[in-house]
Every structure is written in structure tokens, then in C-alpha cells.
Write an enzyme that holds these catalytic residues in place. Structure first.
Site, PDB file in Angstrom:
ATOM      1  N   LEU A   1      18.702 -65.598 -22.588  1.00 26.10           N
ATOM      2  CA  LEU A   1      19.537 -66.450 -23.751  1.00 26.10           C
ATOM      3  C   LEU A   1      20.470 -67.272 -22.627  1.00 26.10           C
ATOM      4  O   LEU A   1      21.237 -66.537 -22.082  1.00 26.10           O
ATOM      5  CB  LEU A   1      20.072 -65.793 -24.894  1.00 26.10           C
ATOM      6  CG  LEU A   1      18.681 -65.457 -25.958  1.00 26.10           C
ATOM      7  CD1 LEU A   1      19.310 -64.657 -26.694  1.00 26.10           C
ATOM      8  CD2 LEU A   1      18.217 -66.875 -26.100  1.00 26.10           C
TER       9      LEU A   1
ATOM     10  N   LYS B   1      35.909 -64.450 -23.211  1.00 24.18           N
ATOM     11  CA  LYS B   1      34.747 -64.982 -23.680  1.00 24.18           C
ATOM     12  C   LYS B   1      34.306 -64.998 -24.874  1.00 24.18           C
ATOM     13  O   LYS B   1      34.765 -64.286 -25.859  1.00 24.18           O
ATOM     14  CB  LYS B   1      33.631 -63.695 -22.957  1.00 24.18           C
ATOM     15  CG  LYS B   1      32.072 -63.951 -23.418  1.00 24.18           C
ATOM     16  CD  LYS B   1      31.456 -64.939 -22.481  1.00 24.18           C
ATOM     17  CE  LYS B   1      30.032 -65.477 -23.005  1.00 24.18           C
ATOM     18  NZ  LYS B   1      29.127 -65.193 -21.941  1.00 24.18           N
TER      19      LYS B   1
ATOM     20  N   ALA C   1      16.627 -59.987 -24.384  1.00 25.74           N
ATOM     21  CA  ALA C   1      17.119 -61.179 -23.406  1.00 25.74           C
ATOM     22  C   ALA C   1      17.764 -60.863 -21.978  1.00 25.74           C
ATOM     23  O   ALA C   1      18.851 -60.202 -22.095  1.00 25.74           O
ATOM     24  CB  ALA C   1      17.833 -62.228 -24.191  1.00 25.74           C
TER      25      ALA C   1
ATOM     26  N   HIS D   1      29.453 -65.303 -13.755  1.00 28.68           N
ATOM     27  CA  HIS D   1      29.269 -64.580 -14.750  1.00 28.68           C
ATOM     28  C   HIS D   1      28.050 -63.418 -14.473  1.00 28.68           C
ATOM     29  O   HIS D   1      27.070 -63.838 -14.032  1.00 28.68           O
ATOM     30  CB  HIS D   1      28.260 -65.584 -15.480  1.00 28.68           C
ATOM     31  CG  HIS D   1      27.875 -65.310 -16.689  1.00 28.68           C
ATOM     32  ND1 HIS D   1      28.075 -65.802 -17.907  1.00 28.68           N
ATOM     33  CD2 HIS D   1      26.968 -64.325 -17.276  1.00 28.68           C
ATOM     34  CE1 HIS D   1      27.413 -65.483 -18.848  1.00 28.68           C
ATOM     35  NE2 HIS D   1      26.869 -64.496 -18.490  1.00 28.68           N
TER      36      HIS D   1
ATOM     37  N   HIS E   1      29.484 -68.768 -24.501  1.00 24.91           N
ATOM     38  CA  HIS E   1      28.213 -68.871 -24.583  1.00 24.91           C
ATOM     39  C   HIS E   1      27.751 -70.050 -25.679  1.00 24.91           C
ATOM     40  O   HIS E   1      27.891 -70.036 -26.878  1.00 24.91           O
ATOM     41  CB  HIS E   1      27.663 -67.691 -25.203  1.00 24.91           C
ATOM     42  CG  HIS E   1      26.303 -67.447 -25.565  1.00 24.91           C
ATOM     43  ND1 HIS E   1      25.441 -66.760 -24.626  1.00 24.91           N
ATOM     44  CD2 HIS E   1      25.337 -68.035 -26.014  1.00 24.91           C
ATOM     45  CE1 HIS E   1      24.206 -66.895 -24.745  1.00 24.91           C
ATOM     46  NE2 HIS E   1      24.184 -67.692 -26.037  1.00 24.91           N
TER      47      HIS E   1
ATOM     48  N   ASN F   1      30.387 -57.883 -22.889  1.00 22.43           N
ATOM     49  CA  ASN F   1      29.482 -57.275 -24.206  1.00 22.43           C
ATOM     50  C   ASN F   1      28.740 -56.086 -24.202  1.00 22.43           C
ATOM     51  O   ASN F   1      27.849 -55.773 -23.980  1.00 22.43           O
ATOM     52  CB  ASN F   1      28.423 -58.560 -24.263  1.00 22.43           C
ATOM     53  CG  ASN F   1      27.668 -58.589 -23.134  1.00 22.43           C
ATOM     54  OD1 ASN F   1      27.885 -58.292 -22.073  1.00 22.43           O
ATOM     55  ND2 ASN F   1      26.366 -59.113 -23.345  1.00 22.43           N
TER      56      ASN F   1
ATOM     57  N   HIS G   1      26.664 -59.496 -15.728  1.00 15.85           N
ATOM     58  CA  HIS G   1      26.689 -58.313 -16.705  1.00 15.85           C
ATOM     59  C   HIS G   1      26.469 -57.340 -15.570  1.00 15.85           C
ATOM     60  O   HIS G   1      25.458 -56.912 -15.147  1.00 15.85           O
ATOM     61  CB  HIS G   1      25.574 -58.433 -17.598  1.00 15.85           C
ATOM     62  CG  HIS G   1      25.703 -59.566 -18.466  1.00 15.85           C
ATOM     63  ND1 HIS G   1      26.239 -59.608 -19.759  1.00 15.85           N
ATOM     64  CD2 HIS G   1      25.147 -60.917 -18.397  1.00 15.85           C
ATOM     65  CE1 HIS G   1      26.277 -60.526 -20.173  1.00 15.85           C
ATOM     66  NE2 HIS G   1      25.555 -61.556 -19.493  1.00 15.85           N
ATOM     67  N   LEU G   2      27.435 -56.188 -15.957  1.00 16.71           N
ATOM     68  CA  LEU G   2      26.978 -54.976 -15.119  1.00 16.71           C
ATOM     69  C   LEU G   2      26.816 -53.557 -15.972  1.00 16.71           C
ATOM     70  O   LEU G   2      26.527 -52.464 -15.491  1.00 16.71           O
ATOM     71  CB  LEU G   2      28.377 -54.624 -14.458  1.00 16.71           C
ATOM     72  CG  LEU G   2      28.687 -55.326 -13.116  1.00 16.71           C
ATOM     73  CD1 LEU G   2      30.200 -55.088 -12.564  1.00 16.71           C
ATOM     74  CD2 LEU G   2      27.638 -55.485 -12.016  1.00 16.71           C
ATOM     75  N   ARG G   3      27.123 -53.694 -17.153  1.00 14.30           N
ATOM     76  CA  ARG G   3      26.876 -52.542 -18.245  1.00 14.30           C
ATOM     77  C   ARG G   3      27.748 -51.506 -18.042  1.00 14.30           C
ATOM     78  O   ARG G   3      28.843 -51.718 -17.189  1.00 14.30           O
ATOM     79  CB  ARG G   3      25.277 -52.227 -18.267  1.00 14.30           C
ATOM     80  CG  ARG G   3      24.324 -53.082 -18.297  1.00 14.30           C
ATOM     81  CD  ARG G   3      24.273 -54.355 -19.442  1.00 14.30           C
ATOM     82  NE  ARG G   3      23.274 -55.024 -19.464  1.00 14.30           N
ATOM     83  CZ  ARG G   3      23.067 -56.017 -20.096  1.00 14.30           C
ATOM     84  NH1 ARG G   3      24.165 -56.745 -20.822  1.00 14.30           N
ATOM     85  NH2 ARG G   3      22.253 -56.900 -20.034  1.00 14.30           N
TER      86      ARG G   3
ATOM     87  N   HIS H   1      18.240 -55.008 -18.019  1.00 13.84           N
ATOM     88  CA  HIS H   1      17.766 -54.439 -19.237  1.00 13.84           C
ATOM     89  C   HIS H   1      16.654 -53.213 -18.509  1.00 13.84           C
ATOM     90  O   HIS H   1      15.873 -53.727 -17.738  1.00 13.84           O
ATOM     91  CB  HIS H   1      17.083 -55.236 -20.136  1.00 13.84           C
ATOM     92  CG  HIS H   1      18.177 -55.883 -20.941  1.00 13.84           C
ATOM     93  ND1 HIS H   1      18.792 -55.528 -21.877  1.00 13.84           N
ATOM     94  CD2 HIS H   1      18.436 -57.317 -21.157  1.00 13.84           C
ATOM     95  CE1 HIS H   1      19.750 -56.500 -22.525  1.00 13.84           C
ATOM     96  NE2 HIS H   1      19.537 -57.427 -21.668  1.00 13.84           N
TER      97      HIS H   1
ATOM     98  N   ASP I   1      24.506 -64.756 -14.346  1.00 10.08           N
ATOM     99  CA  ASP I   1      24.080 -64.163 -15.498  1.00 10.08           C
ATOM    100  C   ASP I   1      23.060 -63.073 -15.545  1.00 10.08           C
ATOM    101  O   ASP I   1      22.181 -62.664 -16.351  1.00 10.08           O
ATOM    102  CB  ASP I   1      23.654 -65.104 -16.686  1.00 10.08           C
ATOM    103  CG  ASP I   1      23.481 -64.697 -17.944  1.00 10.08           C
ATOM    104  OD1 ASP I   1      24.182 -63.548 -18.424  1.00 10.08           O
ATOM    105  OD2 ASP I   1      22.846 -65.291 -18.848  1.00 10.08           O
TER     106      ASP I   1
ATOM    107  N   HIS J   1      26.317 -70.669 -18.201  1.00 12.06           N
ATOM    108  CA  HIS J   1      24.520 -70.555 -18.255  1.00 12.06           C
ATOM    109  C   HIS J   1      24.069 -71.851 -18.766  1.00 12.06           C
ATOM    110  O   HIS J   1      23.188 -71.744 -19.761  1.00 12.06           O
ATOM    111  CB  HIS J   1      24.308 -69.302 -18.588  1.00 12.06           C
ATOM    112  CG  HIS J   1      24.415 -68.782 -19.686  1.00 12.06           C
ATOM    113  ND1 HIS J   1      24.567 -69.655 -20.990  1.00 12.06           N
ATOM    114  CD2 HIS J   1      25.037 -67.619 -19.749  1.00 12.06           C
ATOM    115  CE1 HIS J   1      25.095 -68.744 -21.886  1.00 12.06           C
ATOM    116  NE2 HIS J   1      25.506 -67.524 -21.299  1.00 12.06           N
TER     117      HIS J   1
HETATM  118  O1  DOR Z   1      19.736 -63.169 -21.503  1.00 10.88           O
HETATM  119  C1  DOR Z   1      20.866 -63.160 -21.393  1.00 10.88           C
HETATM  120  N1  DOR Z   1      21.158 -61.676 -21.484  1.00 10.88           N
HETATM  121  N2  DOR Z   1      21.779 -63.915 -22.307  1.00 10.88           N
HETATM  122  C2  DOR Z   1      22.902 -63.439 -22.581  1.00 10.88           C
HETATM  123  O2  DOR Z   1      23.817 -64.272 -23.203  1.00 10.88           O
HETATM  124  C3  DOR Z   1      23.462 -61.966 -22.762  1.00 10.88           C
HETATM  125  C4  DOR Z   1      22.650 -61.176 -21.837  1.00 10.88           C
HETATM  126  C5  DOR Z   1      22.839 -59.734 -21.793  1.00 10.88           C
HETATM  127  O3  DOR Z   1      23.915 -59.201 -21.999  1.00 10.88           O
HETATM  128  O4  DOR Z   1      21.758 -59.027 -21.724  1.00 10.88           O
HETATM  129 ZN    ZN Z   2      25.486 -63.465 -19.944  1.00 12.51          ZN
END
Ligand code: DOR
Ligand code: ZN
Length: 345
Positions: free
Chosen positions: A219, A99, A263, A13, A136, A41, A15-17, A251, A247, A174
Site C-alpha cells: 500500500l 508520521k 501489505a 522510509h 501516508h 507503526n 519499516h524495521l519492526r 512480513h 518502504d 511512497h
Molecule cells: O505496504 C505497506 N506496508 N504499506 C504501508 O503503508 C505499511 C507497510 C507495513 O507496515 O507493512
Molecule cells: Zn511504509
């Protein structure tokens, strides 16, 4: 024991953006991990096979030279998801999972599912072909307290979906509560859970006591200490239903340090050192490889990675406090304890 060799870990799990952020954070993952399940996402979300193929190409182009890292792509489930597109993507190996974000649950989840009856046919097709659904697991009902949203999700959403679509393979992602760990442990082989690095380390006091700590806000939000202990017990138990999904969610500091900050904890950089510390404290270093490298491929029906990483124990490791991007720094998760294990090969 001062060295530890593990089958190369995977991150189930991540996130690479995109764009500059992708280029800045990707090496932090490819340095240690063989594969990762890539969260869809983005804005707009990765919702079709064509979008997933294009996103995969951008990840491959951003990858450091010589890296054998493999991104495992996911589709963002919406009420409009097209069954044929999904099946075609799964058949050619482009799509590894789907997802499910309940609409409004977290960062960029506005296109998520509000009416579960609208996705039933997609879920039935996924059950047929064995394609995992990553969830999620939080309800978004404003009446439900944020610390209860995961436990309520199990009763109100997850359990009904699993009864309604027998054979659907689900990863509860998560997890943050004893309730979720118990539910997954007691379920059949069609249910597994990922556990993040940060939820093994922090409880809700870390976020709120002595001043608010935006870099610990994610989150699902971290819960009470008894829940953290339940997660540590699950991760170190050797039960193949539990595996690592960091996860890691970058940011910019400028987006987190706000009156309404977003988050996410960014843990790609120091995850393996933190996990070794946590597992060692439990006397469970011999179970680390299961959690990082064996249980995930088992559930996803993929081969284990064929190479290894080695961790060595010594003086505390100094990790950077932040990763630089052209738009500003991304703070690296601070585990609040010295880390003695470093990845040496
Ligand atoms: O803390 C989080 N950040 N929880 C998530 O479910 C999404 C993630 C994000 O994409 O920043
Ligand atoms: Zn996530």
C-alpha cells in the site's frame, strides 16, 4: 561505465519492526545505508518521545557491530499527540519527523488520525520548528476505489492541510501516481516525495495477471503502467523534490500468503542493485546519487553521508530469495529482471 561510486545512500522510509524480526532484517539495511527514517507503526505505535527513545535503543542494540548506521526516529501522529513532548523530542534531535496515517489506511494504522482539526495545533508547531510531516497519502473512504485513493487524498486532505498550515514541511510518501508526481513537482520547497524501489518496477498487472502475487501487494497498491512511467521519470529527473524511501516492509511469508494477506514488499536486500538497473535503463546513472544520497538530506536539512558505496557491473547477481527469521522466512522482492550491479565496497 562499469563502476559507480555514490555518497552512501539513506532510506527515507523504512519499516524495521521489533524483536526477532528487527534483528533479522536490520543488517539488510545497515549493509548499504547510512541512515533511515524509521516508521513508527509498531503495535502499540511509537507515539511519545519516551517510546521513540526506547525503540531507538532497541535498534542500536540490534545493529551489527561496527555499523555506523543511524536510525532517524519518527512519532506516530494521533489525535492525542502532545505538543510539548513532540517539541522536546525534536529539540534534542531524537525525533526527525512525524508520521501521519489516516486511520485505517494500512498496516497498524488504527491509531491514526480521523479528525484533522484535532491535530492542527501540532501541525502549526511543526511548521514553526520546521519538523517534517511524513504522510501516508491515501483516503480511507470506502466509497473511493483503492486505485484512486492517492489522487483523491491530494485534493481532499493534503492540499487543504498545506493551505491551512502555511509553512508546514511535508513528505508525501511512497507516491504511486502521475497525479502525485505532478503535484509535488509543481509545489514549493516545503513539499517533497519519496518513491519506493518496487513502485519503479511493478505495475498492477504484476500483482494480478497470471495468478495473484501476494509478494507484490503493498500500500499504496501499484497502479497502471503510465503511473509507473511517471514515477521513473520523476526519480530519474534530477528534481531534488524526489528521493528514495524504500518502504521496505517485512512480513513473514506466513502472514502474506493468506486469504487476507498483509501489505508490504521487502526490498532492503536488493534495492541498490535494482535502482542501478532502473536508472541505467533510463540513461540516468549520473542522477542515481541525487535520488539515493543527496536530495533526502537536502530536504531533511542534514549533512550528506561522509563515506561512499561502490557498485560494480558484471554477471547477474544472485540474491537470496528470502531472509530467515526464527519465525519463518521473509521473501525478498523479486524485480523480475536480472540485476547486473552489485555493491562491492
Ligand atoms: O505496504 C505497506 N506496508 N504499506 C504501508 O503503508 C505499511 C507497510 C507495513 O507496515 O507493512
Ligand atoms: Zn511504509
Amino acid at each position: 561505465m562499469n563502476t559507480l561510486t555514490l555518497i552512501r545512500p539513506d532510506d527515507w522510509h523504512l519499516h524495521l519492526r521489533d524483536g526477532a524480526m528487527l534483528r533479522a532484517v536490520l543488517p539488510e539495511t545497515t549493509r548499504h545505508f547510512g541512515r533511515a527514517i524509521i516508521m513508527p507503526n509498531l503495535v502499540p505505535p511509537v507515539a511519545t518521545g519516551a517510546q521513540a527513545a526506547e525503540y531507538r535503543d532497541r535498534i542500536m542494540a540490534a545493529k551489527p557491530l561496527n555499523s555506523k548506521f543511524q536510525p532517524l526516529m519518527t512519532l506516530y501522529l494521533t489525535e492525542e499527540t502532545d505538543v510539548r513532548d513532540l517539541r522536546a523530542g525534536a529539540e534534542i534531535g531524537l525525533i526527525s519527523a512525524v508520521k501521519l496515517y489516516p486511520a485505517g489506511a494500512t498496516t497498524n494504522s488504527a491509531s491514526g488520525v480521523a479528525d484533522f482539526t484535532k491535530v492542527k495545533r501540532v501541525l502549526e508547531n511543526m511548521a514553526q520548528i520546521g519538523l517534517p510531516l511524513c504522510v501516508h497519502g491515501e483516503v480511507t473512504d470506502p466509497q473511493v476505489d483503492i486505485f484512486d485513493r492517492e489522487a483523491v487524498f491530494i485534493d481532499r486532505v493534503l492540499d487543504p492541510i498545506r493551505r491551512d498550515v502555511p509553512g508546514l514541511r511535508v513528505v508525501m510518501e511512497h507516491i504511486t501516481t502521475r497525479d502525485a508526481a505532478d503535484y509535488v513537482r509543481e509545489a514549493d520547497d516545503n513539499l517533497a516525495a519519496t518513491i519506493t524501489t518496487h513502485h519503479l518496477v511493478i505495475n498492477r498487472n504484476h500483482i494480478l495477471v497470471g495468478g495473484i502475487k501476494p509478494h507484490y501487494y503493498c500500500l499504496p497498491v501499484a497502479k497502471r503502467e503510465e503511473h509507473r512511467r511517471a514515477l521513473v521519470a520523476a526519480a530519474t529527473s534530477g528534481d531534488a523534490s524526489f528521493f528514495l524511501g524504500t518502504d521496505s516492509a517485512p512480513h513473514l511469508d506466513s502472514a502474506k500468503l493468506q486469504p487476507c494477506g498483509c501489505a508490504g514488499c521487502f526490498t532492503a536486500t536488493n534495492t541498490l542493485s535494482i535502482l542501478a538497473e532502473v536508472f541505467e535503463a533510463e540513461g540516468a546513472l549520473d542522477r542515481l546519487e541525487g535520488f539515493t544520497s543527496r536530495h533526502g538530506p537536502g530536504f531533511y536539512r542534514l549533512p550528506l553521508n561522509s563515506d561512499t558505496v561502490t557498485l560494480t557491473k558484471g554477471e547477474p547477481v544472485a540474491y537470496p530469495t528470502a531472509i530467515d527469521t526464527p519465525d519463518g522466512p521473509v521473501t525478498v522482492f523479486d524485480p523480475g529482471m536480472p540485476l547486473h550491479w552489485r555493491v562491492t565496497e
